[in-house]
Scaffold this motif. Structure first.
Motif: not given
Lengths: 603, 603
Positions: B153, A208, A241
């Protein structure tokens, strides 16, 4: 009566004949006779079944020597062909199963004119210590009545509260990325008490926290973790992500003892006790762990190589290693210089350009470029693709087929792929060269995957940035070095001065034994030596020839110290063998290591 | 030449012949000729392929009628046998595929003397609206360069921020247990914007919050959710917290729009607009949702039946419905009375006893008991077991085989299982009766699963509590009713007075349309009528015969209102057909419903 023999069953007969002769020679401890069944060019790759090592013996002499050293304890038996053999281009291929004194194994052989050209032997499970799965899975509830019984949640809380405090884990894994998780899951199923130490707050954060546009460069079929494959709607290339969330779920569902927000401060080995003392800080509080085994799984790309150019201290803008680069946002209209021309450099340049920055890539040496589509098609399609799935090639089978090609032959197997790629994408490569980009295909033309194995660098899997170089959107300075960094610019070796608000050093990573130096000591790091690389004697992979990746997933010169890492495929596949090695030691099985790697390079 | 025909291919030929004749009759719109291919006793079960309903047509007349009403729009073609037919006890069974104007389908047939005894037709996917999976899975990254692109995301955050606020979902599902999750996952893969509303803080809490010793009563092979099966080390019987964690992971990995800590306050339908107004409170803040379709998935066991005995108000101890019972902890040494003798009653009694309480079970009417082992072996083994997995019976296949038995025949198929069970466990049942326990096997001896389908109650899957009843550890008062509740006791109809510190009312649940009454209006609940039950005219399942579960997973008398629920098997299997019905409506396909169920009972 006439018996009709199809070509198919002729190969099967030939494989059967070979396997019987081989089994008979081994049964009478006749190493020389067994070796005589091999071709003059021959490779026997063993994944811990004979050698308790990951070891390729090349040539009849090496095979004889290995057998002489191992046969007495390994006592292999019960060799059986598994399915029919197949034939192509004069090579017969077959799968087989076998047993040793301690394990059940699977293997693969390739025959040329009835002699063995390549042999793969792998231990699949330890007798008496099998994973509990399928018919042996746990019951889940204890039927019957048990006053004061604890339920699953209570037992789990109890384990979390005690392991690492009043009870010691057998293994500590430093690093909770895909490597640590895959190994942790295997150890969990084998009943090896393990703690995974991860500095980030959440599993998956190491993905991430990378630059915004990052997606896996390998396709989904290559990326499954053990036991819990991605569902079939999973995208071909996982966004960072999304893979982060998957890893976080995996740690939880596999019930790993995952210590997030935990930093490993130091580790030292007590040779007398055969035990590590590992000092960690968990949520800011010091904890001392005393495992028997320590696995470094911090990533083969995790010790950043930050160059030391003169004048770096004086730079007034922002500068950082690519691993610290958060993404291109906020750099619109500003001057950005990226030093390097591999994967990260390309991704970062493209992202900066998408955000409106003025970007220059500094290419110091030639780079191998493979277009993602072509690589998927030509390089992976046979084993890791939707077509392979449709052909019944499961992930396990694909991994074993891939493992069956010894590294000594792999470059030869790879070259035709890249010759085909050069043809298919000739126009693309022409345009790149016209833009001044320095291309290569590896020193021997064996392409991307060999570069990955030899040096872990030197390539870019093109997902779009190359076009920006071709059309000049990303400016290119190639064939130059960096002379010095000035207050507001980068001065190149050809005298060019590139004004810079941001400098990104996409300059790669050092060997994983750098982690041992940081965590344990320089002495231990030097004792263990360089990790990764085959000893191919090409750039950044000095000889002598090792024939396997140095120090990876197998015993090192430091008792109780192991290195685990690589891409998702390697994390998945080799975690199986590393986990079995650790389990065998925990259970006190004899694990005499044959052919422990010598140390030729300190890093 | 002599052709050797094996029995196997004779069945296949016979199935092929039947299917061709059937296909030809349908192709020329000849409903009568098609129906004439059926046996005098015959069943055609259709899961939305012909009827846009879940509907069994029983007998040639009903089949003719159904075909006359549907053939013109369904236009079925391309009937093909799928694999070889099999033969046993004079019944030929075969799988087939087919197409309709809008869908691709799978089916199953049973022939008796070349006439069709049972036929199953199911729509598997809608043409042009297939799930993106395998070869059509998304790419994940947009190769190429896209200034200002949003990553995964960011797109996900955007969806979370807008759906339900500036963009309306097409479907709202009330209830985020296994039912809501399975349906939500299917809708996600079909691209139907959906919000799942769940009152608890975390997905899985509806399991976590139950009594401590709870484990699933169904084994793992029966319990897989769609797309993401449990790994093969998953325990046979999932402990409640473990299944809770799995559901929580599932919501996340499947990227469902899961609104936890959200209470559904009310819903009303605007017939003119064809739209619901659903008032919810999300984390304490009111939000108005306007979906076209509303699915109630709050569980078929979720409107507690709290009895109203005289004197309940005066009770000085603790009393609650079984659904509110947290577990036996803290009741050691105290007097506990459990009213009821089904699953929850047994589990709760055993748990209280394990915690040292003095427990009495009040059995008001007879109960069917099946020992868990025997049920797994005899009742489920063929389709849902490790042996079935080894036989190549995938979950999908097992679900379809099970679906292929029309409810009209199911009781007959089930009886021998329970006759065998009575023999195998004769000693056990003898001891239970000796302890005074009133046993039954269902009114027609068809056992547990039929009781589940008919009334959702009336049984206990024994995992140990029965032994406590046999040996008197759990005291039993059977064949009595509750006369009244007094300040410190329960007074029974036979005059016995049971002193009580705790009373647990394990008195079951009402019909799911009770939820419609609570959320929408009594008027709509009455319009829709009773949910669940087959109309078997046995206790708690009044006639007339419906032949399918009332109102479940199919259109109801209230436009845009659907009920989804049942065990994990049903949630998995029927969510497929409910999802396709919703998707078809969203895409504006014609979905003329044949045989919409009449309402005979208000609850």
């Amino acid at each position: 009566m006439n018996e009709v023999v199809s070509p198919q069953s002729r190969s099967t007969q030939s494989a059967n004949r070979w396997l019987s002769a081989f089994a008979a020679a081994l049964a009478r401890d006749d190493a020389a006779a067994a070796a005589a069944l091999f071709d003059s060019e021959c490779y026997w790759r063993d994944l811990i079944a004979f050698t308790w090592n990951i070891k390729t013996s090349e040539g009849r002499g090496a095979i004889t020597e290995m057998l002489k050293a191992t046969l007495a304890t390994v006592r292999p038996t019960n060799w059986k062909l598994d399915g029919d053999a197949t034939d192509s281009n004069g090579v017969t291929e077959a799968w087989f199963t076998f047993e040793t004194a301690f394990a059940r194994g699977k293997g693969h052989l390739r025959l040329k004119s009835d002699k063995c050209w390549t042999l793969l032997t792998t231990a699949q499970e330890l007798k008496g210590f099998e994973e509990k799965k399928g018919p042996t899975r746990p019951f889940g509830t204890d039927h019957g009545i048990h006053p004061g019984r604890k339920n699953w949640a209570e037992l789990k809380s109890e384990e979390e509260a005690t392991l690492g405090y009043t009870k010691q884990p057998y293994v500590v894994i430093v690093g909770g990325g895909q490597g640590g998780l895959a190994l942790g899951a295997r150890l969990k199923r084998l009943g090896v008490p393990t703690i995974i130490v991860e500095k980030n707050e959440r599993a998956g954060d190491s993905w991430r926290k990378r630059y915004k546009s990052l997606c896996l460069h390998d396709p989904v079929w290559y990326d499954h973790l053990p036991y819990l494959p991605f569902p079939d709607h999973w995208p071909v290339f996982s966004p960072k992500d999304k893979i982060g969330d998957w890893l976080e779920m995996y740690a939880k569902v596999m019930e790993l003892n995952y210590w997030s927000s935990t930093t490993c401060k130091s580790a030292r080995y007590d040779e007398a006790k055969g035990e590590w003392t590992v000092e960690v800080e968990r949520n800011g509080k010091p904890v001392t762990l005393r495992p028997k085994q320590l696995v470094i799984a911090t990533g083969m790309s995790a010790v950043p190589n930050l160059p030391s150019y003169p004048g770096m201290d004086s730079f007034k803008g922002t500068q950082h290693h690519s691993s610290k680069h958060p993404g291109g946002e906020g750099w619109g209209g500003q001057k950005c210089v990226v030093i390097g021309s591999n994967n990260s450099a390309h991704d970062i340049c493209a992202d900066l350009w998408e955000n409106g920055a003025d970007v220059t890539m500094v290419q110091r040496s030639s780079t191998h470029i493979a277009r993602s589509d072509s690589l998927m098609d030509l390089g992976m399609g046979a084993l890791y693709s939707e077509a392979a799935v449709a052909n019944g090639i499961t992930t396990d089978k694909a991994d074993l087929i891939f493992a069956s090609i010894p590294y000594g032959l792999l470059a030869g197997f790879q070259k035709p792929i890249y010759q085909e790629m050069a043809k298919r994408d000739a126009d693309f490569y022409g345009r790149l060269e016209k833009a001044g980009f320095m291309l290569d295909w590896g020193e021997d033309g064996s392409g991307l995957f060999m570069k990955y194995l030899r040096r872990g660098s030197g390539y870019y899997i093109d997902v779009g940035a190359s076009e920006l170089i071709c059309n000049g959107s990303i400016k290119l300075k190639s064939g130059v070095g960096v002379e010095r960094i000035k207050e507001h610019s980068v001065l190149l070796s050809d005298g060019t001065e590139l004004p810079a608000d941001l400098i990104v050093y996409a300059t790669g990573y050092g060997s994983m034994n750098g982690w041992a130096a940081q965590l344990i000591s320089k002495e231990v790091a030097d004792k263990v030596g360089k990790c990764w690389g085959l000893g191919s004697n090409t750039t950044k992979d000095p000889g002598p020839w090792e024939g396997e990746l140095r120090n990876m997933w197998k015993p090192t010169q430091q008792e109780g110290l192991w290195f685990h890492g690589g891409n998702l495929h390697q994390s998945r596949h080799y975690s199986q063998f590393l986990a079995l090695q650790l389990k065998a030691r925990m259970e006190g099985l004899p694990t005499p290591v044959y052919g422990l790697g010598k140390v030729h390079h300190l890093n």
